[in-house]
Design a protein around this motif. Structure first.
Motif, mmCIF file in Angstrom:
data_model
loop_
_atom_site.group_PDB
_atom_site.id
_atom_site.type_symbol
_atom_site.label_atom_id
_atom_site.label_comp_id
_atom_site.label_asym_id
_atom_site.label_seq_id
_atom_site.Cartn_x
_atom_site.Cartn_y
_atom_site.Cartn_z
ATOM 1 N N GLY A 1 0.791 -1.220 0.000
ATOM 2 C CA GLY A 1 0.000 0.000 0.000
ATOM 3 C C GLY A 1 0.825 1.271 0.000
ATOM 4 N N SER A 2 2.143 1.132 -0.091
ATOM 5 C CA SER A 2 3.031 2.287 -0.073
ATOM 6 C C SER A 2 3.797 2.390 -1.384
ATOM 7 N N LEU A 3 4.026 3.610 -1.841
ATOM 8 C CA LEU A 3 4.737 3.835 -3.094
ATOM 9 C C LEU A 3 5.984 4.683 -2.825
ATOM 10 N N PRO A 4 7.163 4.167 -3.135
ATOM 11 C CA PRO A 4 8.375 4.969 -2.933
ATOM 12 C C PRO A 4 8.439 6.126 -3.928
ATOM 13 N N PHE A 5 8.896 7.263 -3.460
ATOM 14 C CA PHE A 5 9.062 8.429 -4.309
ATOM 15 C C PHE A 5 10.530 8.819 -4.363
ATOM 16 N N LEU A 6 10.968 9.287 -5.524
ATOM 17 C CA LEU A 6 12.323 9.805 -5.674
ATOM 18 C C LEU A 6 12.264 11.302 -5.434
ATOM 19 N N LEU A 7 12.867 11.739 -4.339
ATOM 20 C CA LEU A 7 12.885 13.151 -3.970
ATOM 21 C C LEU A 7 14.328 13.639 -3.937
ATOM 22 N N ALA A 8 14.525 14.917 -3.676
ATOM 23 C CA ALA A 8 15.870 15.482 -3.749
ATOM 24 C C ALA A 8 16.143 16.441 -2.593
ATOM 25 N N ARG A 9 17.363 16.358 -2.089
ATOM 26 C CA ARG A 9 17.846 17.346 -1.114
ATOM 27 C C ARG A 9 18.601 18.466 -1.810
ATOM 28 N N GLY A 10 18.730 18.329 -3.103
ATOM 29 C CA GLY A 10 19.415 19.316 -3.921
ATOM 30 C C GLY A 10 19.812 18.694 -5.239
#
Length: 366
Positions: free
Chosen positions: A333-342
């Motif tokens: 039920g969870s979807l990983p997201f690609l996020l950024a710190r910079g």
């Protein structure tokens, strides 16, 4: 000629990059092509390159037959897969034989999947003719078709025997297709290589305008980056390979909303998805607004969409998130997201709430 290896033990394979490589393919492939007739899966858009390839094979004493499929994302379907497999079986393909995929990502994905399932696995060779396929989809062994539920939901990891990249094929590619491939090049800089993103800012315009040296440098750098990541995490089990999905979770939802059509090419959707990933990261206080603006500015300067409005998407956040629920990376039920710190600092976030994503998308300009 540039040679890069994807290091996967017994499944390792070389990637060769050089101008005019298609015209020398016969001599290069003679050591591995042992069957009587080699199938070349292709589409009408690359008929000239297919003629070059067949002439090269013929000169090396290798018989070939072209299987020409319809161009476009709709070809990655059950219907066309069945037709392709039937034709390959009629040709007597053996497990030790090789199928050549000559074309863009659609041809490579479909042919690779057919190779993965025919006789429980036979060999295939990637000769990508689009920038997107050269720097991304031809390397790494991800093969798939689309279904009504979503993109690439039926597929397999199946590595090619080798990859031949001839940058001269880009000379006949429409500018929009080159731009779509460029989005994947920019991605490599944003993942973990800020210096390469700066290189893109300095040389991207020349690459898009047809500068051969800029194209060759960007292709080699991108392929080396992907080969390294795939070698570390072939099946996305360690999280490292997941970084290559930057922009894709948002992007696939945009593609689904536009019907996986020419309204929004895959690379264009990835570009918009990258911009959204950075904007969402800033909203979550993960990265600076200056980085968001810098990424969006470069995408715009490159003729790529930098958000929903530029991508021509007006769907609600809830509708786009509903597309995401069909993502193959969904687990528990969870979807990983690609996020950024910079810029150059992408990471996998496993604690993102989809209702938060929907509210963010609703706040974006349409």
């Amino acid at each position: 000629m540039k040679s890069i290896e994807v290091a996967l033990g017994e499944r390792s394979y070389p990637i060769y990059i050089d101008s005019g490589l298609i015209d020398r393919a016969g001599d290069m492939l003679t050591p591995v092509l042992g069957q009587a007739v080699v199938p070349i899966v292709t589409d009408p858009n690359v008929a000239n390159h297919c003629d070059r390839l067949r002439a090269s094979l013929d000169a090396a004493g290798i018989a070939s037959e072209a299987i020409v499929l319809e161009p476009g994302e709709a070809t990655k379907s059950w219907r066309v897969l069945e037709r392709l497999c039937d034709r390959l079986l009629e040709m007597g393909i053996e497990r030790s034989g090789h199928i050549i995929a000559l074309g863009g990502g659609v041809i490579g994905d479909l042919t690779g999947f057919a190779a993965a399932i025919l006789k429980r696995g036979c060999n295939f060779i990637q000769i990508p003719t689009t920038l997107l396929a050269q720097v991304d989809s031809s390397v790494g062994g991800k093969t798939a078709i689309n279904t009504r539920a979503g993109k690439n939901l039926i597929g397999a990891f199946h590595q090619p025997a080798r990859v031949l990249i001839d940058p001269t094929t880009l000379d006949t590619l429409p500018p929009r297709e080159v731009g779509a491939g460029y989005a994947e090049i920019v991605k490599y800089g944003l993942i973990d290589d800020a210096d390469f993103f700066a290189w893109c800012e300095a040389h991207g315009a020349a690459l898009l305008a047809g500068d051969a040296e800029a194209r060759a440098q960007a292709i080699a750098h991108s392929v080396a980056a992907k080969a390294r990541i795939v070698g570390e995490d072939e099946r996305e089990t360690k999280g490292r390979r997941a970084l290559l999905n930057l922009g894709h979770t948002f992007g696939h939802a945009l593609e689904a909303d536009t019907g996986f059509s020419d309204r929004l090419l895959h690379g264009e959707a990835v570009a918009a998805g990258i911009a959204l990933a950075f904007a969402f990261s800033a909203e979550q206080d993960l990265c600076h607004a200056e980085d968001v603006a810098r990424v969006a500015a470069h995408l715009r300067a490159s003729g790529l969409p930098d958000g929903l409005a530029a991508a021509g998407v007006s769907a609600s956040g809830a509708a786009l998130v509903d597309h995401m629920r069909h993502d193959k990376k969904m687990e528990g039920g969870s979807l990983p997201f690609l996020l950024a710190r910079g810029i150059g600092e992408t990471f996998v976030a496993n604690d993102v709430r989809l209702d938060t994503v929907a509210a963010f998308l609703d706040s974006r300009p349409r």
